[in-house]
Design a protein around this motif. Sequence first.
Motif, PDB file in Angstrom:
ATOM      1  N   LYS A 147      50.515  37.285  36.055  1.00  8.17           N
ATOM      2  CA  LYS A 147      49.721  36.329  36.798  1.00  8.17           C
ATOM      3  C   LYS A 147      48.809  35.552  35.853  1.00  8.17           C
ATOM      4  O   LYS A 147      48.588  36.043  34.751  1.00  8.17           O
ATOM      5  CB  LYS A 147      48.877  37.054  37.844  1.00  8.17           C
ATOM      6  N   HIS A 177      48.458  43.605  39.107  1.00  6.48           N
ATOM      7  CA  HIS A 177      48.193  45.039  38.884  1.00  6.48           C
ATOM      8  C   HIS A 177      47.394  45.670  40.031  1.00  6.48           C
ATOM      9  O   HIS A 177      47.400  46.878  40.182  1.00  6.48           O
ATOM     10  CB  HIS A 177      47.533  45.286  37.526  1.00  6.48           C
ATOM     11  N   PHE A 178      46.741  44.845  40.869  1.00  3.33           N
ATOM     12  CA  PHE A 178      46.043  45.437  42.020  1.00  3.33           C
ATOM     13  C   PHE A 178      47.021  46.162  42.935  1.00  3.33           C
ATOM     14  O   PHE A 178      46.685  47.156  43.558  1.00  3.33           O
ATOM     15  CB  PHE A 178      45.278  44.367  42.814  1.00  3.33           C
ATOM     16  N   LYS A 181      47.564  49.861  42.257  1.00  4.46           N
ATOM     17  CA  LYS A 181      46.503  50.851  42.448  1.00  4.46           C
ATOM     18  C   LYS A 181      46.931  51.842  43.534  1.00  4.46           C
ATOM     19  O   LYS A 181      47.499  51.458  44.547  1.00  4.46           O
ATOM     20  CB  LYS A 181      45.177  50.160  42.812  1.00  4.46           C
ATOM     21  N   GLU A 215      32.493  42.165  40.312  1.00  7.21           N
ATOM     22  CA  GLU A 215      32.638  42.741  38.973  1.00  7.21           C
ATOM     23  C   GLU A 215      31.295  42.685  38.267  1.00  7.21           C
ATOM     24  O   GLU A 215      30.567  41.692  38.383  1.00  7.21           O
ATOM     25  CB  GLU A 215      33.672  41.959  38.153  1.00  7.21           C
ATOM     26  N   ARG A 222      36.293  35.811  27.067  1.00  2.70           N
ATOM     27  CA  ARG A 222      37.592  35.197  27.390  1.00  2.70           C
ATOM     28  C   ARG A 222      37.426  33.736  27.802  1.00  2.70           C
ATOM     29  O   ARG A 222      38.117  33.259  28.705  1.00  2.70           O
ATOM     30  CB  ARG A 222      38.271  35.947  28.532  1.00  2.70           C
ATOM     31  N   PHE A 225      40.610  31.394  28.161  1.00  2.69           N
ATOM     32  CA  PHE A 225      41.406  31.644  29.363  1.00  2.69           C
ATOM     33  C   PHE A 225      40.620  31.227  30.607  1.00  2.69           C
ATOM     34  O   PHE A 225      41.124  30.533  31.484  1.00  2.69           O
ATOM     35  CB  PHE A 225      41.754  33.134  29.443  1.00  2.69           C
ATOM     36  N   ASP A 234      42.138  33.298  39.058  1.00  3.75           N
ATOM     37  CA  ASP A 234      42.237  34.581  38.345  1.00  3.75           C
ATOM     38  C   ASP A 234      42.261  35.757  39.324  1.00  3.75           C
ATOM     39  O   ASP A 234      42.967  36.738  39.104  1.00  3.75           O
ATOM     40  CB  ASP A 234      41.030  34.696  37.387  1.00  3.75           C
ATOM     41  N   MET A 235      41.500  35.664  40.390  1.00  3.52           N
ATOM     42  CA  MET A 235      41.283  36.839  41.245  1.00  3.52           C
ATOM     43  C   MET A 235      41.684  36.645  42.709  1.00  3.52           C
ATOM     44  O   MET A 235      42.177  37.569  43.347  1.00  3.52           O
ATOM     45  CB  MET A 235      39.792  37.230  41.227  1.00  3.52           C
ATOM     46  N   HIS A 239      44.933  38.725  43.249  1.00  7.18           N
ATOM     47  CA  HIS A 239      44.584  40.080  43.661  1.00  7.18           C
ATOM     48  C   HIS A 239      44.087  40.180  45.108  1.00  7.18           C
ATOM     49  O   HIS A 239      44.540  41.020  45.872  1.00  7.18           O
ATOM     50  CB  HIS A 239      43.497  40.650  42.749  1.00  7.18           C
ATOM     51  N   LYS A 325      32.107  37.417  38.614  1.00  3.87           N
ATOM     52  CA  LYS A 325      31.705  38.090  37.382  1.00  3.87           C
ATOM     53  C   LYS A 325      30.181  38.207  37.334  1.00  3.87           C
ATOM     54  O   LYS A 325      29.468  37.427  37.978  1.00  3.87           O
ATOM     55  CB  LYS A 325      32.148  37.265  36.169  1.00  3.87           C
ATOM     56  N   HIS A 332      35.630  47.869  44.213  1.00  8.61           N
ATOM     57  CA  HIS A 332      36.854  47.367  44.868  1.00  8.61           C
ATOM     58  C   HIS A 332      36.849  47.979  46.257  1.00  8.61           C
ATOM     59  O   HIS A 332      37.211  49.149  46.405  1.00  8.61           O
ATOM     60  CB  HIS A 332      38.112  47.864  44.169  1.00  8.61           C
TER      61      HIS A 332
HETATM   62  C1  BG6 Z   1      42.428  40.728  35.804  1.00  4.55           C
HETATM   63  C2  BG6 Z   1      41.568  39.515  35.646  1.00  4.55           C
HETATM   64  O1  BG6 Z   1      43.665  40.375  36.376  1.00  4.55           O
HETATM   65  O2  BG6 Z   1      41.786  41.664  36.653  1.00  4.55           O
HETATM   66  C3  BG6 Z   1      40.214  39.908  35.088  1.00  4.55           C
HETATM   67  O3  BG6 Z   1      42.186  38.584  34.779  1.00  4.55           O
HETATM   68  C4  BG6 Z   1      39.597  40.992  35.925  1.00  4.55           C
HETATM   69  O4  BG6 Z   1      39.366  38.773  35.045  1.00  4.55           O
HETATM   70  C5  BG6 Z   1      40.562  42.145  36.146  1.00  4.55           C
HETATM   71  O5  BG6 Z   1      38.415  41.456  35.294  1.00  4.55           O
HETATM   72  C6  BG6 Z   1      40.015  43.163  37.112  1.00  4.55           C
HETATM   73  O6  BG6 Z   1      40.885  44.267  37.164  1.00  4.55           O
HETATM   74  P1  BG6 Z   1      40.343  45.703  37.536  1.00  4.55           P
HETATM   75  O7  BG6 Z   1      41.540  46.524  37.796  1.00  4.55           O
HETATM   76  O8  BG6 Z   1      39.551  46.142  36.350  1.00  4.55           O
HETATM   77  O9  BG6 Z   1      39.468  45.519  38.727  1.00  4.55           O
END
Ligand code: BG6
Length: 474
Positions: A147, A177-178, A181, A215, A222, A225, A234-235, A239, A325, A332
């Motif tokens: 992503k 990757h969410f 989990k 977060e 970064r 990016f 990004d989020m 996610h 951020k 989460h």
């Molecule tokens: C990433 C984002 O995909 O997910 C980051 O690019 C973010 O900006 C991160 O901090 C958060 O992942 P996790 O699993 O640490 O909540």
Amino acid sequence: EPPADHVIVLFGATGDLARRKLLPGLFHLARAGLMPRRYRIVGTAPAAEALTDQGFRTHAQQAVARFGRSRPEGPAWEAFEAALSFGAADTGAADPLMTAVREAETALGGEPRRLFHLAVPPVAFTSMIDLLGTTGLAGNGRVIVEKPFGTDLASARELNAAIHRVFDESRVFRIDHFLGKEAVDNVLALRFANGLFEPLWNREHISHVQIDVPEHIDIQGRARFFEGTGTFRDMVVTHLFQLLGFVAMEPPVALEADALRDEQVKVFRSMRALDPAHVVRGQYTGYRDEQGVDPASDTETFVALRVEIDNWRWAGVPFQLRTGKALAEGRHVVTLGLREPALRMFPLDTRAAADGRSNELVIDFDDPGSITARFLVKEPGPSMQLADADMAFDYSTSFAAQNSLEGYEHLLLEAMRGNQSLFTRSDGVERLWEVAAPLLDAPPAVEPYAPGSWGPGSIDALVTPYRWHLPDRR
Ligand code: BG6
């Protein structure tokens, strides 16, 4: 049963994601005995960043030492290290990469599967895919794509078209990757394995849903990016919307990839296109002073929004989403707010939590995570006073933590198994960009917020009569 033998080709092997997540994740899978019986990992990067095989092994060892869950040493590390090699990729001359892949295959013998992981920025995707196509490397291999998948509908469509010229959809693993989990899989278990929850999971009983991923970290250097991406891309469109898909979906006809993804895409199709008036974009004070950030930057580091799902299950139930951020805490959490019973039999002044927060189900996705039902009970004593109570399930106290996999580990394993259940599908991602379009076309101005706060004050008005509310960490 371990996955079939594999040659994994890691594009972006010298990059941040490989260092933080992929190399440590693959080593963890190896230690946990979950890698294929025979495998090789070929790292690759543009010629300018080429490493020798030994250089790549050292790179991986440092990455695992810094970010991994176990030390890179002993026989487990030696076996893993021996499976690593490097071959530079160059769109002009793909020879070092081709050679490295062939060598790896010869070393394994038989017919190992190829798995390409494109851990590269979106601008580089298409040329990598083309390279895999023109060199024939793609073969019948599978591809993992990182992503954000495109930056808007048009670019996502182009990207899908480029991918489909080389890989049919059954071999495409768009990773978020969410979705790896543990708690996401557990939403399925919670909802569809229990008579206790699913009957409540609808507009009759749920008044609102909050998906909250604040977060504590800032952009952590970064800037390059982040400036071009921002929190929404990004989020949120990734996610948070993917989580929403799992929380809101109808029961799938079976627990298999396309059945699950059909239901997920239906949710996305019922999502109303975003109304920019229901979105707050924030930027933390000090962001513009970070190295590499434009001093007049309009990039958001925070988004809160209200989403409507126009289907029979959720009509009229607001989904309130927040992430950003440099906020007060890193969490989460998905909260389902339950409606009050039809008749208020216990006057508000008999309740410890008079703000109506106690009727809720809280799913905490922090690793390892927890699920809590919060409700009212009678306080012991001579008068009818109500107090908050919790019924809680904690992963960490209920199960041996060493069995759990982190998001990337879980998804890398599923990709090797060829199971697409937890990967996004082309129609789903395109639909999400469609939902996002009105916001991308007319984004509201960014509002400043103090680092360490919960975001701009204006977010409260987004969710009236409900409130942003995070239960204490368990
Ligand atoms: C990433 C984002 O995909 O997910 C980051 O690019 C973010 O900006 C991160 O901090 C958060 O992942 P996790 O699993 O640490 O909540």
